[in-house]
Design an enzyme around this catalytic site. Structure first.
Site, PDB file in Angstrom:
ATOM      1  N   GLU A 105      38.734  20.494   3.823  1.00 34.84           N
ATOM      2  CA  GLU A 105      37.629  19.756   4.430  1.00 34.84           C
ATOM      3  C   GLU A 105      37.938  19.374   5.873  1.00 34.84           C
ATOM      4  O   GLU A 105      37.054  19.409   6.737  1.00 34.84           O
ATOM      5  CB  GLU A 105      37.312  18.509   3.605  1.00 34.84           C
ATOM      6  CG  GLU A 105      36.877  18.790   2.169  1.00 34.84           C
ATOM      7  CD  GLU A 105      35.707  19.747   2.077  1.00 34.84           C
ATOM      8  OE1 GLU A 105      34.938  19.855   3.048  1.00 34.84           O
ATOM      9  OE2 GLU A 105      35.559  20.412   1.034  1.00 34.84           O
ATOM     10  N   HIS A 153      37.169  22.230   8.128  1.00 37.37           N
ATOM     11  CA  HIS A 153      35.747  22.296   8.473  1.00 37.37           C
ATOM     12  C   HIS A 153      35.442  21.387   9.663  1.00 37.37           C
ATOM     13  O   HIS A 153      34.648  21.743  10.545  1.00 37.37           O
ATOM     14  CB  HIS A 153      34.893  21.868   7.282  1.00 37.37           C
ATOM     15  CG  HIS A 153      34.630  22.952   6.283  1.00 37.37           C
ATOM     16  ND1 HIS A 153      34.167  24.204   6.640  1.00 37.37           N
ATOM     17  CD2 HIS A 153      34.740  22.965   4.926  1.00 37.37           C
ATOM     18  CE1 HIS A 153      34.013  24.945   5.550  1.00 37.37           C
ATOM     19  NE2 HIS A 153      34.358  24.219   4.499  1.00 37.37           N
TER      20      HIS A 153
END
EC number: 3.4.24.-
Length: 289
Positions: A133, A136
């Site tokens: 994450e 990202h």
């Protein structure tokens, strides 16, 4: 640069689709201007409020270090390792297992995991998911995905409103310019959400492989993410996370992956393909680390 141009072109296509819906449904210059206004407002809203929108969709709740020490310290440690500001830390209520990141840039970002993911993942796998994450966020995928999700959500909502209007007395046709054609309206209602979904798929699929690779580099343990993905997929199929389909690309795992139709219309590559890529990456890790 090529991927950035492709992404910008696809985001422009989503906005163009929103404008086209308004043009066909309302008709003429009025519909065109309303569509341009809707596209502008939707893009600005998603740019500045993307994190709040995504967190609200999944009912995520902010947590402190005292409330979720293991999660908080994992995010803190990996953020320092990646040399980015620490994002906000959120937990999504419910026993389904999933995670996502959101925000327009590293300074305005958040990482959210479900209660279920905290219950089923060992520490090394949780670390791998958080690293995914954070990648990202580093790659600015969070902004791209949130803008795409917001615009696609607006398209689906507008198409749904049009379908209701068709049932309750018709729309359009009041402008003396071209527009409001019943067949065009009907095709718009049916095809626009499908087209929006296809564009979203083109935006998000390759980004998952990049985030997986980023996690492997950040943790030095690609096999941990491979195990986590397999565990998350098995759990997500049993207890899918219910939310607006437009925001499913934000999630680390898609509940219907692994099936032919699921792969065809999924915002994610198959878990099997992602695991294979991670295991190949494991052999190269001493070279790329």
């Amino acid at each position: 640069m090529g991927n950035q141009f492709k992404t910008l072109a696809l985001l422009a296509a989503l906005s163009g689709l929103l404008i086209a819906i308004s043009y066909w449904v309302i008709g003429g210059s009025s519909g065109l201007m309303i569509g341009i206004g809707l596209a502008a407002v939707t893009n600005l809203l998603s740019w500045y409020q993307s994190d709040k929108i995504a967190l609200a969709v999944y009912r995520a709740q902010a947590v402190s270090e005292s409330q979720a020490p293991k999660l908080y310290r994992t995010v803190q440690r990996l953020s320092q390792r990646a040399n980015i500001p620490m994002p906000g830390v959120y937990i999504v209520p419910g026993q389904t297992a999933n995670a996502f990141a959101t925000g327009r840039d590293p300074e305005h970002a958040a990482v959210a995991v479900t209660e279920g993911i905290l219950n089923i993942l060992p520490e090394d796998e949780l670390e791998a998911v958080i690293a995914h994450e954070l990648t990202h966020i580093i790659n600015r995928d969070t902004l791209t995905q949130a803008v795409a999700a917001t615009v696609a959500g607006a398209i689906s909502f507008l198409a749904q409103m049009v379908s209701y209007s068709l049932w309750f007395g018709g729309i359009g046709g009041r402008d003396n310019e071209r527009g409001g054609n019943p067949l065009g309206v009907l095709l718009t209602v049916v095809l626009a959400p499908i087209a929006a979904t296809i564009i979203q798929l083109a935006i998000s699929r390759t980004r998952e492989f990049s985030a997986d690779a980023g996690s492997a580099r950040l943790t030095g343990n690609p096999r941990a993410l491979a195990r986590a993905l397999q565990r998350l997929e098995a759990t997500a199929r049993q207890m899918p996370l219910n939310a607006n389909p437009a925001f499913e690309p934000l999630l680390i795992i898609n509940p219907i992956s692994g099936q032919f139709l699921g792969n065809l219309f999924s915002s994610h590559p198959s878990t099997e393909a992602r695991v294979q890529a991670l295991l190949k990456l494991e052999k190269q890790l001493p070279t790329i680390a």
